[in-house]
Scaffold this active site. Sequence first.
Site, PDB file in Angstrom:
ATOM      1  N   ARG A 188      10.401 -19.366 -42.549  1.00 21.21           N
ATOM      2  CA  ARG A 188      11.493 -18.931 -40.788  1.00 21.21           C
ATOM      3  C   ARG A 188      12.368 -19.939 -41.224  1.00 21.21           C
ATOM      4  NH1 ARG A 188       6.425 -18.240 -39.213  1.00 21.21           N
ATOM      5  NH2 ARG A 188       5.745 -15.568 -38.335  1.00 21.21           N
ATOM      6  N   LYS A 215       4.796 -21.370 -36.147  1.00 17.34           N
ATOM      7  CA  LYS A 215       4.931 -20.330 -35.097  1.00 17.34           C
ATOM      8  C   LYS A 215       3.248 -20.202 -34.463  1.00 17.34           C
ATOM      9  CE  LYS A 215       6.954 -16.172 -33.342  1.00 17.34           C
ATOM     10  NZ  LYS A 215       7.326 -15.158 -33.260  1.00 17.34           N
ATOM     11  N   HIS A 274      16.622 -13.360 -39.761  1.00 23.34           N
ATOM     12  CA  HIS A 274      14.854 -13.528 -39.530  1.00 23.34           C
ATOM     13  C   HIS A 274      14.538 -12.542 -40.763  1.00 23.34           C
ATOM     14  CE1 HIS A 274      11.181 -14.061 -37.928  1.00 23.34           C
ATOM     15  NE2 HIS A 274      10.856 -12.458 -37.910  1.00 23.34           N
ATOM     16  N   ARG A 277      12.886 -12.849 -43.800  1.00 22.93           N
ATOM     17  CA  ARG A 277      11.240 -12.669 -43.942  1.00 22.93           C
ATOM     18  C   ARG A 277      10.871 -11.347 -43.786  1.00 22.93           C
ATOM     19  NH1 ARG A 277       7.004 -16.483 -42.611  1.00 22.93           N
ATOM     20  NH2 ARG A 277       5.412 -15.896 -41.220  1.00 22.93           N
ATOM     21  N   TRP A 300       0.476 -15.174 -40.805  1.00 24.12           N
ATOM     22  CA  TRP A 300       0.090 -14.806 -39.899  1.00 24.12           C
ATOM     23  C   TRP A 300      -1.337 -15.299 -38.496  1.00 24.12           C
ATOM     24  CZ3 TRP A 300       3.621 -12.330 -43.517  1.00 24.12           C
ATOM     25  CH2 TRP A 300       4.921 -11.932 -43.222  1.00 24.12           C
ATOM     26  N   TYR A 309       4.408  -2.966 -42.311  1.00 26.24           N
ATOM     27  CA  TYR A 309       4.351  -3.303 -43.644  1.00 26.24           C
ATOM     28  C   TYR A 309       3.901  -1.915 -44.893  1.00 26.24           C
ATOM     29  CZ  TYR A 309       6.712  -7.380 -42.460  1.00 26.24           C
ATOM     30  OH  TYR A 309       7.415  -8.297 -41.335  1.00 26.24           O
TER      31      TYR A 309
END
Length: 346
Positions: A188, A215, A274, A277, A300, A309
Amino acid sequence: MLFKRPNSQFWWYRFTAPDGTTIRQSAKTDDKRKAQELADKHKAQLWDQIKLGHKPQFVWEDAVVKWINESQKRSLNDDVVMFRYLDPFLSGKPLNSITREVVETIIADKLDHATPGRANRVTALIRAVLRKAEREWGWIDKAPAIRRLKEDNKRIRWITRQEAERLCAELPAHLAAMVRFSLATGLRESNVTGLEWNQIDLQRKVCWIHPDQAKAKKAIGIPLNADAIAVIRQQIGQHDRYVFTFKGNPVLKAGGNAWKKALQRASIDSFRWHDLRHTWASWHVQAGTPLNVLQELGGWSDYSMVLRYAHLAPEHLAEYANRIAESAHFAHTKLEDIKKPVAFAS
């Protein structure tokens, strides 16, 4: 009592509060009349607080300063940008006068030039500040309920390798290096701008993101491929602490004006920083990287985030798609046979 200190252009005031405390404070003005008004107002507020039990009245700027001083967010720079946008709407307003109706005017203004998602980011910050003022600071009795706009689930925005090369050719060298590193690692923006040399091991070809920088609040280990290594080697010797800098200073915001102008010159529309990414993840999936591996690479915590995706690489479903073609009778039937009338037994 008003007075001036040596070598100070501003008036100061001094008085005894109802509880016997001596108040001595700068009025921060060289206008004697305004200084007296400020002193009288301060004295009256203290009387209300001490004798009548009234809460002190704080304005929006008080909350902004306290929020910034207490914040440990990696995205604090984003908050500062939004605070600047909010200043014309909320400057000088007592916190208890910031109602849902006031926020609705901000939402309406934001929707004139931004998406519902952008408007939600601004209102989320207002909501967080006011809730903290209520629940932690005790500055207001009740934070208003602020609605969240419905966001459209748009398709994932990514660019091709050719578009990426075109974009890098239009960017300043320091931003182009950061783009190439982002496309090689999927990190990020805040993790790239804040990356330090003590987070990199070139011998092992890895870097890591600390829990307080991630995050999901979990440490992330990032394997560095050949592209990432090449970018890092080019940064050696430019700064003692930070990997990516501009004119000797760390880059606080990568997706600024230079980024936007480069996008225009490269003829790339609707692309945020962003989205680099998203592009990294899309390239991985199209190259055959399993989704569970991609989840670990990208840090994640929720598998559903990676499933966004999956549609980019449906090849693994080919075997199952062919099953009905191989087993169904009509797959081997000639077209002229289908057109013949069917004879039913009497």
